[in-house]
Design a protein around this motif. Structure first.
Motif, PDB file in Angstrom:
ATOM      1  N   VAL A  96     -34.730  17.556 -35.094  1.00 23.17           N
ATOM      2  CA  VAL A  96     -34.868  16.152 -35.482  1.00 23.17           C
ATOM      3  C   VAL A  96     -36.337  15.833 -35.736  1.00 23.17           C
ATOM      4  N   LYS A  97     -36.609  15.169 -36.830  1.00 31.22           N
ATOM      5  CA  LYS A  97     -37.975  14.728 -37.155  1.00 31.22           C
ATOM      6  C   LYS A  97     -37.919  13.290 -37.635  1.00 31.22           C
ATOM      7  N   MET A  98     -39.024  12.569 -37.452  1.00 41.95           N
ATOM      8  CA  MET A  98     -39.119  11.187 -37.915  1.00 41.95           C
ATOM      9  C   MET A  98     -40.362  11.040 -38.787  1.00 41.95           C
ATOM     10  N   ASN A  99     -40.189  10.363 -39.913  1.00 40.07           N
ATOM     11  CA  ASN A  99     -41.319  10.053 -40.793  1.00 40.07           C
ATOM     12  C   ASN A  99     -41.381   8.545 -40.997  1.00 40.07           C
ATOM     13  N   VAL A 100     -42.544   7.980 -40.807  1.00 37.69           N
ATOM     14  CA  VAL A 100     -42.757   6.550 -41.002  1.00 37.69           C
ATOM     15  C   VAL A 100     -43.667   6.359 -42.208  1.00 37.69           C
ATOM     16  N   TYR A 101     -43.188   5.577 -43.180  1.00 32.90           N
ATOM     17  CA  TYR A 101     -43.958   5.361 -44.412  1.00 32.90           C
ATOM     18  C   TYR A 101     -44.539   3.947 -44.406  1.00 32.90           C
ATOM     19  N   TYR A 102     -45.828   3.858 -44.627  1.00 38.75           N
ATOM     20  CA  TYR A 102     -46.515   2.575 -44.711  1.00 38.75           C
ATOM     21  C   TYR A 102     -46.636   2.198 -46.187  1.00 38.75           C
ATOM     22  N   VAL A 103     -46.084   1.038 -46.542  1.00 41.06           N
ATOM     23  CA  VAL A 103     -46.004   0.624 -47.940  1.00 41.06           C
ATOM     24  C   VAL A 103     -46.890  -0.604 -48.153  1.00 41.06           C
ATOM     25  N   ALA A 104     -47.684  -0.564 -49.217  1.00 42.60           N
ATOM     26  CA  ALA A 104     -48.539  -1.701 -49.569  1.00 42.60           C
ATOM     27  C   ALA A 104     -47.680  -2.834 -50.111  1.00 42.60           C
TER      28      ALA A 104
END
Length: 216
Positions: A17-25
């Protein structure tokens, strides 16, 4: 940061299991940063009530038996003073997992899992829940004990010391229910040693007598 992922269900047999968090402008809606997290696989937290057995000098005895009561009585006055020789029911269990180095003890106001139902001595283990966690973490329990027979006749609350926990890494061994590998066998119940507890009348019973040597 706190994320609520309750809407995204995850099967307990999920591995790697992996988690990716994307920061969007906000202005451009373009991704400008990515956060990455590699938590454990679904890690169970189990409890087992072994207080119907007593380990003393390398031998198991039935709790409440004349032999156990006599061993607990150091001066022959009929009052156990070496250890509690009676079985107990356990309820109002609160379990807390916290980051290593930032421990937070379990209580009715601070818990990861809770289980109010009575856990009878010698019954099957109880799985409180599953968690995604760091591979190394800390955990402990708070619970209410009540003697089945003999003193003390009133309930009392015990809080265990902080334990060092271990989350599941991607497993390859199938144990009949989950891909868990090295589960600990305690009287027919399989529990995950890295996030669980065996409630016992005396400390270090496993080291002295061994859970695998408990007679029925």
């Amino acid at each position: 940061m706190v994320f609520d992922l309750s809407a995204a269900s995850l099967p307990v047999i999920a591995t790697d299991v992996k988690m990716n968090v994307y920061y969007v402008a906000d202005a451009t809606q373009k991704v400008y940063a990515i956060g990455y997290r590699d938590p454990s696989e679904a890690t169970p937290m189990d409890v087992f009530n072994n207080t119907d057995k007593i380990c003393y000098s390398g031998t198991w005895y039935n709790a409440g038996s004349p032999e156990a009561i006599a061993l607990a009585d150091s001066n022959g006055d009929g009052v156990p003073d070496r250890f509690g020789p009676y079985a107990h029911t356990i309820k109002d269990i609160f379990a807390r997992a916290s980051a290593t180095g930032s421990t937070s003890p379990a209580s009715a106001d601070n818990f990861t899992f809770s289980s109010p139902t009575v856990l009878t001595a010698g019954s099957a283990s109880r799985r409180l829940g599953f968690m995604l966690t760091d591979y190394d973490f800390s955990y402990n329990f708070s619970e209410v004990w009540s003697s089945v027979v003999g003193p003390p006749p009133w309930p009392f609350t015990l809080t265990s010391p902080m334990h060092s926990g271990t989350g599941f890494i991607a497993q390859t061994t199938y144990d009949g229910d989950f891909f868990y590998g090295a589960m600990q066998n305690i009287r027919g119940s399989r529990i995950w040693w890295g996030a669980s507890i065996i409630f016992a009348n005396k400390a270090n019973e496993d080291a002295e007598c061994g859970w695998s040597n408990i007679p029925e």
